[in-house]
Write a protein that holds these residues in place. Structure first.
Motif, short mmCIF file in Angstrom:
data_model
loop_
_atom_site.label_atom_id
_atom_site.label_comp_id
_atom_site.label_asym_id
_atom_site.label_seq_id
_atom_site.Cartn_x
_atom_site.Cartn_y
_atom_site.Cartn_z
N ALA A 35 -5.72 -18.37 39.57
CA ALA A 35 -6.08 -17.68 38.74
C ALA A 35 -6.12 -18.58 37.66
O ALA A 35 -6.54 -17.70 36.59
CB ALA A 35 -4.60 -17.44 38.50
N THR A 86 2.79 -15.40 32.19
CA THR A 86 3.24 -14.47 31.06
C THR A 86 2.58 -13.50 30.74
O THR A 86 1.83 -13.05 30.34
CB THR A 86 2.35 -15.74 29.66
OG1 THR A 86 2.88 -17.05 29.70
CG2 THR A 86 3.86 -15.06 28.24
N ASN A 87 4.15 -11.86 30.31
CA ASN A 87 3.65 -10.58 30.54
C ASN A 87 3.95 -10.36 28.90
O ASN A 87 3.55 -9.41 28.97
CB ASN A 87 4.08 -10.16 31.33
CG ASN A 87 3.50 -10.93 32.85
OD1 ASN A 87 5.01 -11.08 33.75
ND2 ASN A 87 2.49 -10.91 32.95
N HIS A 88 3.85 -10.93 28.18
CA HIS A 88 3.89 -10.32 26.78
C HIS A 88 2.92 -9.81 25.95
O HIS A 88 2.04 -9.91 26.10
CB HIS A 88 4.45 -11.83 26.05
CG HIS A 88 4.67 -11.11 24.02
ND1 HIS A 88 5.69 -10.70 23.76
CD2 HIS A 88 4.63 -11.72 23.32
CE1 HIS A 88 5.82 -10.56 22.88
NE2 HIS A 88 4.97 -10.67 22.13
N THR A 89 3.49 -8.32 25.51
CA THR A 89 2.32 -7.79 25.24
C THR A 89 3.26 -6.56 24.03
O THR A 89 4.49 -6.37 24.16
CB THR A 89 2.02 -6.79 26.29
OG1 THR A 89 0.61 -6.00 25.18
CG2 THR A 89 2.55 -6.12 27.55
N ARG A 93 -0.77 -3.70 19.46
CA ARG A 93 -0.78 -4.80 19.05
C ARG A 93 -2.12 -5.18 18.59
O ARG A 93 -3.17 -4.46 19.15
CB ARG A 93 -0.96 -6.05 20.40
CG ARG A 93 -1.21 -7.15 20.17
CD ARG A 93 -0.79 -8.08 21.43
NE ARG A 93 -0.64 -9.48 21.30
CZ ARG A 93 -0.07 -9.87 22.97
NH1 ARG A 93 -0.55 -10.03 23.53
NH2 ARG A 93 0.67 -11.35 22.06
N GLY A 125 -6.41 -7.41 31.93
CA GLY A 125 -5.51 -8.03 32.10
C GLY A 125 -4.62 -7.17 30.79
O GLY A 125 -3.92 -7.71 29.82
N SER A 127 -1.09 -6.44 31.96
CA SER A 127 -0.22 -6.21 31.76
C SER A 127 1.23 -5.22 32.09
O SER A 127 0.58 -4.46 32.91
CB SER A 127 0.72 -6.68 30.39
OG SER A 127 1.62 -7.48 30.80
N GLU A 131 -1.46 -2.28 25.83
CA GLU A 131 -2.14 -1.73 26.04
C GLU A 131 -3.19 -0.61 26.17
O GLU A 131 -3.68 -0.21 25.01
CB GLU A 131 -3.06 -2.86 25.31
CG GLU A 131 -4.56 -3.11 25.90
CD GLU A 131 -5.53 -4.89 26.80
OE1 GLU A 131 -5.06 -5.38 25.66
OE2 GLU A 131 -6.13 -4.41 27.62
N ASP A 161 -4.78 -6.20 36.59
CA ASP A 161 -3.67 -7.49 35.86
C ASP A 161 -3.62 -8.11 36.98
O ASP A 161 -3.94 -7.47 38.45
CB ASP A 161 -2.85 -7.12 35.42
CG ASP A 161 -1.90 -8.20 34.49
OD1 ASP A 161 -1.91 -8.39 33.16
OD2 ASP A 161 -1.50 -9.48 35.40
N ILE A 162 -3.70 -8.75 37.04
CA ILE A 162 -3.31 -10.45 38.64
C ILE A 162 -2.19 -10.47 39.00
O ILE A 162 -1.66 -10.00 40.22
CB ILE A 162 -3.65 -11.46 38.38
CG1 ILE A 162 -3.72 -12.41 39.48
CG2 ILE A 162 -2.42 -11.93 37.36
CD1 ILE A 162 -4.49 -13.40 39.67
N LEU A 214 -5.77 -7.04 40.07
CA LEU A 214 -7.56 -7.74 40.02
C LEU A 214 -7.19 -8.65 39.55
O LEU A 214 -6.56 -8.85 38.08
CB LEU A 214 -8.55 -6.68 39.23
CG LEU A 214 -9.49 -7.32 39.20
CD1 LEU A 214 -10.19 -6.87 40.73
CD2 LEU A 214 -10.92 -7.23 37.70
N ASN A 215 -7.76 -10.45 40.15
CA ASN A 215 -7.93 -11.43 39.72
C ASN A 215 -9.37 -11.61 38.92
O ASN A 215 -10.45 -11.50 38.77
CB ASN A 215 -7.69 -12.77 40.54
CG ASN A 215 -7.41 -13.53 40.42
OD1 ASN A 215 -7.76 -14.22 38.94
ND2 ASN A 215 -7.18 -14.67 41.42
N LEU A 216 -9.39 -11.66 37.49
CA LEU A 216 -10.33 -11.97 37.13
C LEU A 216 -11.19 -12.50 37.50
O LEU A 216 -12.48 -12.69 36.99
CB LEU A 216 -9.93 -12.46 35.40
CG LEU A 216 -9.49 -10.60 34.45
CD1 LEU A 216 -8.81 -10.96 33.39
CD2 LEU A 216 -10.08 -9.50 34.89
N ARG A 232 -7.60 -9.38 25.72
CA ARG A 232 -6.95 -9.72 24.59
C ARG A 232 -5.93 -10.66 25.11
O ARG A 232 -4.99 -10.03 26.06
CB ARG A 232 -6.74 -8.43 23.79
CG ARG A 232 -7.86 -7.56 23.11
CD ARG A 232 -7.97 -6.49 22.74
NE ARG A 232 -5.79 -5.77 22.73
CZ ARG A 232 -5.72 -5.15 22.11
NH1 ARG A 232 -4.96 -5.34 20.45
NH2 ARG A 232 -4.33 -4.94 22.49
N ASN A 233 -5.41 -12.10 24.90
CA ASN A 233 -4.09 -13.17 25.02
C ASN A 233 -4.39 -12.80 26.78
O ASN A 233 -3.40 -13.01 26.90
CB ASN A 233 -3.37 -12.47 24.77
CG ASN A 233 -3.45 -11.69 22.88
OD1 ASN A 233 -3.30 -12.88 21.87
ND2 ASN A 233 -3.48 -9.91 22.60
#
Ligand SMILES: C[S@@+](CC[C@H](N)C(=O)[O-])C[C@H]1O[C@@H](n2cnc3c(N)ncnc32)[C@H](O)[C@@H]1O
Length: 289
Positions: A35, A86-89, A93, A125, A127, A131, A161-162, A214-216, A232-233
């Motif tokens: 990842a 880490t899924n903080h959002t 934002r 991404g 999360s 966003e 997101d993964i 999706l894994n970037l 972002r982030n």
């Protein structure tokens, strides 16, 4: 003593037979390779606390046995990686991105969509979706008829997101009221309804978004270029070569004249810097072909 050995000295009450520096090293390698996420020695306790429930639920008993399991079992490896994200959002934002998008990008996108051209936005991404829904509400504005109008045009917001648990929350589009403080009142009134004491995004806005796991770092199945990418982030968790490769892929995936928004501590470096012009703080435009 190495930084990792020192980090392990500080782990309270975890037997060496259960979780050892070699287990952390093995997990770290797997997560980085799969990842792109870099786990520094200071994350040894976090890895323990996030993976211990999986070690138990799989009946592995020790981290060494669990490492063998995730090396051999794709589905379990995926669960482990999801648990370590880490899924903080939060909504709106980095508000200046939405101001820029609303003023400088949205009018052109609406015009293009109205004239029948395809318009594609990617929340990469995403999360748990704060966003994505912030982008969507900004795109729609305050006119309640806007979603139905866009729904008839060739418009799509892709959110990926993964982490499947985060993606499920994003798709459910239901949030605690106290998380909505930064959502402008008129957008909230237009695009959110109260249900069971929570706020839920209305159906005609939800119909304009596709959520995909999706894994970037993997293949991207999207054939079309994007007009706007928000990533972002996410790159903050990656090492420099991974960041540069990813941002170069984004630059190639953006249509000429399209925009890339990245996190406040992220930068465009490497080959992508030749293709993108900075037009605001952490905002880039792809040069016309
Ligand atoms: C801190 S959140 C950022 C959310 C949102 N973009 C924001 O700025 O508020 C980072 C997200 O990146 C995702 N992520 C990390 N590595 C990834 C990868 N290789 N592919 C796709 N998503 C990834 C995580 O699952 C997490 O949900």
């Amino acid at each position: 003593m190495t930084a990792l050995a020192e980090a392990f000295e500080k782990l309270p009450g975890i037997g060496k037979g259960v979780y050892a520096p070699a287990d952390f090293e093995a997990v770290r390698k797997i997560v980085h390779q799969s990842a792109g996420i870099v786990l520094v020695p200071g994350k040894a306790m976090l890895v323990y606390s996030r993976l211990a429930p999986l070690v138990r639920s799989t009946g592995c008993g020790t981290f060494a046995a669990y490492v063998k399991r995730i090396e051999a079992d794709d589905a379990e490896r995926r669960r482990a990686i999801c648990a370590l994200t880490t899924n903080h959002t939060f909504f709106f934002r980095e508000g200046h991105h939405f101001d820029h998008f609303s003023t400088h990008v949205r009018p052109g996108l609406l015009k293009r969509a109205s004239s029948g051209e395809p318009v594609r936005i990617w929340s990469a991404g995403c999360s748990s979706g704060e966003e994505t829904w912030s982008i969507m509400m900004t795109m729609l504005g305050t006119d309640r008829a806007a979603a139905a109008r866009l729904g008839k045009l060739d418009f799509l917001l892709l959110a990926t997101d993964i982490a499947d648990h985060a993606l499920a929350t994003a798709e459910a589009a239901q949030y605690r009221i106290d998380t909505l403080e930064a959502v402008p009142g008129e957008l909230r009134r237009a695009w959110m309804r109260e249900r069971d004491g929570q706020a839920v995004v209305v159906d005609d806005a939800r119909a304009l978004v596709r959520f995909k796991s999706l894994n970037l770092l993997g293949d991207w199945p999207m054939a079309r270029p994007f007009d706007v990418i928000f990533c972002r982030n996410v790159m903050i968790y990656f090492d420099q070569p991974t960041k540069e490769r990813l941002v170069h892929r984004f630059a190639r995936q953006i249509a000429p004249g399209g925009h890339l928004y990245i996190g406040h501590s992220e930068r465009v470096t490497g080959p992508a810097a030749q293709m993108l012009t900075q037009v605001g703080p952490t905002i880039y435009r792809k040069d016309a072909a």
